[in-house]
Design an enzyme around this catalytic site. Structure first.
Site, PDB file in Angstrom:
ATOM      1  N   CYS A  33     -54.590  23.246  -8.553  1.00 48.93           N
ATOM      2  CA  CYS A  33     -55.243  22.887  -9.816  1.00 48.93           C
ATOM      3  C   CYS A  33     -56.746  22.732  -9.642  1.00 48.93           C
ATOM      4  O   CYS A  33     -57.519  23.043 -10.547  1.00 48.93           O
ATOM      5  CB  CYS A  33     -54.630  21.611 -10.388  1.00 48.93           C
ATOM      6  N   HIS A 294     -54.481  15.240 -10.396  1.00 50.14           N
ATOM      7  CA  HIS A 294     -54.458  16.566 -11.030  1.00 50.14           C
ATOM      8  C   HIS A 294     -55.821  16.879 -11.645  1.00 50.14           C
ATOM      9  O   HIS A 294     -56.490  15.998 -12.191  1.00 50.14           O
ATOM     10  CB  HIS A 294     -53.380  16.604 -12.119  1.00 50.14           C
TER      11      HIS A 294
END
EC number: 3.4.19.12
Length: 661
Positions: A33, A294
């Site tokens: 990510c 994330h």
């Protein structure tokens, strides 16, 4: 082949789907990510996208010979990825190539492991910049003067100026550092504007932190002011949310706007007084550490629409939603054109730049000195005289008067007291640390310039400008002699034993001569007690840990008539000594940050931590910290710049001579 940097989107280069539809989603290949978020923001950086869509780099790259690829080129990989994202008629795609080639950008990066998005961004920019320079060097083939300009530097590069002004005589000393981004402390701020104000806030050098003025020839009170000498075309700002290798995350909201004006922070010497920027991308981190959580990004497309890019999931967004996020990295593009006069900074060798990525440009842009990777913030310190960038002097780093033949204390002088640094980046000297981790310059790598940041085992990256600061030999010679004019030492802009891009240091002058003209005694140099002979015969000295025993005696002995504050036990002296230590610590760590040492430590410790965590599983935090420090302590100490050690010796020497009431 000519190339002019195009700051606005060129719609004709985009495919119909990409021009009218949403951005291409990027599939997560396992903790990628961070990579996807960085790629989305780079893809929607207009001048870089225009460059990649026209294949300006790959058409000149030497990685293909007779149609066969010799090796993977980092810039070709990035160019192909960006061009594909803006061309293919798909909804999602997988960044397989760049994911499988992570080690081309950073040797310690590992597929499947979470990495820091800002660190990856700096490595990518650094790799592309250095690749451009390599091709340019091949094209010149040593026949013409070579400068450090590239398309990457023209897009992301800027310069900061550090000015120290003597408050007694008004003399000014100026120093410039190249940057590729800016890292801002946010712990004591609530907005980007406030963080910028603190970063560029003036500082008074007084007390134990006085400045040695060359005009006054003494320690004086001075004002230090940081400012922007050249505003970049694309401004990248990192908000320093992570507190260190073993620290947590600053998860509070930091307000920022769509428009950013830097006029209040520009140098008086700049030809670009009113730079204005408009936000076009941000990267957000949700979680509690750079190794977990994330990343996702927001980008603005060629039609001005905002999208949230969360790996393969792309959704339409709004400016209000973007401004409400707890951003980690901000991307701004200039909304007003940089004046032509602002592109005429003199390069370190006095030549004019006519190339970008090895191609001639119609509007050449000159920078101060070549970029040597980022260690940006930087990397080294470039210096210049006000109004004369070509012939320049650095800020005087040394406080005391010169004394010859004073051997610098070795590593043990800094073994325990250098705990906090003032990323910079800034900006932000390339110091190799053999720990399996490559440091970007800039930034700083720093390229990264750093200001007042802590260097505890992972530092909170305060006021660091990811620089690619690079030290430049000013070309001026500085002569230092003894007080009686004999045995002068001549240094060409560098300390003995250091490379020619480091700040010149004053060696100690001899303080006491012998009666018969024989050798001077090192012992006689020590103010706190004299152990020297009077006939001019030198005594043999043994060394322990790089410090002569007689030198140690001289520095630490005291007499009733002239008590040394280093040995006094009363509370007042102890308090004063602690204040002196803090001043020495602050200056030392500021230097370590500006030369890139701090960033080397940060990246190396991160890599070591991840490796040990994978090998040992759930190792106790205190044991992990102890083992990490044991692993890197000796190698990192050996990389501490010699000029810093010498300066600390000089200053401690002066402190030991001073009489305190």
């Amino acid at each position: 082949m000519g190339f002019k940097l195009q700051m606005s989107w060129m719609p004709s280069l985009l495919s119909q789907k990409r021009r009218n539809g949403p951005p291409l989603g990027l599939r997560n290949l396992g903790n990628t990510c961070y990579l996807n978020s960085v790629l989305q923001c780079l893809t929607f950086t207009p001048p870089l996208a225009n460059f990649c869509l026209t294949h300006k780099h790959s058409s000149h790259c030497d990685t293909y010979v007779d149609g066969e690829r010799k090796r993977d080129c980092p810039f070709c990989i990035v160019e192909k990825r960006i061009a594909r994202s803006l061309s293919v008629d798909l909804t999602t795609d997988a960044p397989n190539k760049i994911s499988s080639c992570l080690k081309i950008f950073a040797e310690h990066f590992k597929l499947g492991r979470q990495e820091d998005a800002h660190e990856f961004l700096r490595y990518v920019i650094d790799a592309c910049h250095n690749t451009s320079l390599r091709l340019k060097k091949l094209r010149y083939n040593g026949n013409e003067p070579f400068n450090g300009n590239s398309v990457v530097k023209e897009i992301f590069g800027g310069a900061l100026q550090s000015q120290v002004k003597c408050l007694s005589c008004g003399a000014e000393s100026n120093k410039a550092d190249e940057i590729m981004d800016i890292s801002l402390e946010i712990l004591q701020s609530s907005s980007v504007k406030e963080s910028l104000q603190k970063f560029f806030q003036s500082e008074i050098l007084d007390g134990n932190n006085k400045y040695r003025c060359e005009s006054c020839e003494k320690l004086v009170t001075a004002r230090k002011q940081m400012s922007i000498l050249q505003a970049p075309n694309i401004l990248v700002i990192q908000l320093k949310r992570f507190g260190g290798i073993f620290g947590g995350k600053i998860d509070k909201a930091i307000s920022f706007g769509e428009i950013l004006v830097l006029s209040n922070f520009m140098s008086k010497a700049s030809k670009d007084p009113q730079p204005e920027y408009k936000l076009f991308g941000i990267i957000v981190h949700s979680g509690f550490s750079p190794e977990s959580g994330h990343y996702y990004a927001y980008v603005k497309d060629s039609l001005g629409r905002w999208y949230c890019c969360n790996d393969s999931f792309v959704s339409l967004s709004t400016l209000q939603e973007v401004l409400s996020e707890k951003a980690y990295i901000l991307f701004f593009s200039r909304s007003n054109q940089r004046p032509a006069s602002a592109k005429t900074l003199v390069t370190s060798n006095g030549t004019t730049s006519h190339e970008v990525n090895g191609c001639e440009t119609s509007n050449p842009q000159k920078f101060i000195g070549p970029l040597n990777g980022f260690n940006m913030k930087p990397q080294a310190e470039q210096s210049f005289q006000k109004g004369n960038l070509a012939s320049s002097k650095p800020h005087k780093f040394i406080r005391p008067k010169p004394r010859a033949e004073q051997a610098p204390l070795e590593d043990n002088l800094l073994s325990s007291k250098v705990e906090k640094a003032p990323l910079r980046p800034h900006a932000k000297v390339s110091i190799s640390v053999n720990l399996g981790a490559k440091r970007v310059s800039p930034v700083n790598g720093r390229l990264s310039f750093h200001q007042d940041e802590n260097i505890a085992p992972k530092a909170n990256k305060e006021n660091s400008v990811s620089v690619l600061p690079t030290k430049v030999n000013s070309g001026t010679e500085r002569k230092f002699g003894t007080e009686n004019g004999g045995n002068g030492v001549k240094e060409n802009g560098s300390a003995p034993g250091s490379s020619n891009h480091k700040v010149a240091l004053h060696p100690h002058e001899r303080s006491n001569g012998s009666s018969n003209g024989g050798d001077h005694h090192k012992d006689n140099l020590h103010p706190c007690g004299s152990n020297g002979s009077q006939n001019g015969t030198a005594h043999p000295e043994t060394e322990r840990n790089g410090v002569s025993t007689t030198q140690s005696k001289g520095l630490c002995s005291s007499t009733k008539e002239d008590p040394c504050i280093l040995l006094r036990k009363d509370e007042s002296s102890r308090n004063e000594l602690e204040a002196i230590k803090e001043s020495l610590k602050k200056d030392a760590l500021s230097h370590l940050r500006s030369c890139g040492w701090y960033d080397k430590v940060l990246i190396s410790m991160h890599a070591k931590k991840r490796l040990r965590t994978e090998q040992s599983g759930g190792e106790d935090g205190s044991d992990l910290k102890r083992r990490l420090i044991e692993d890197v302590k000796s190698s990192l100490k050996s990389q501490i710049p010699e000029e810093l050690k010498a300066d600390l010796v000089n200053r401690i020497w002066e402190i030991s001579k001073k009489k305190y009431s």
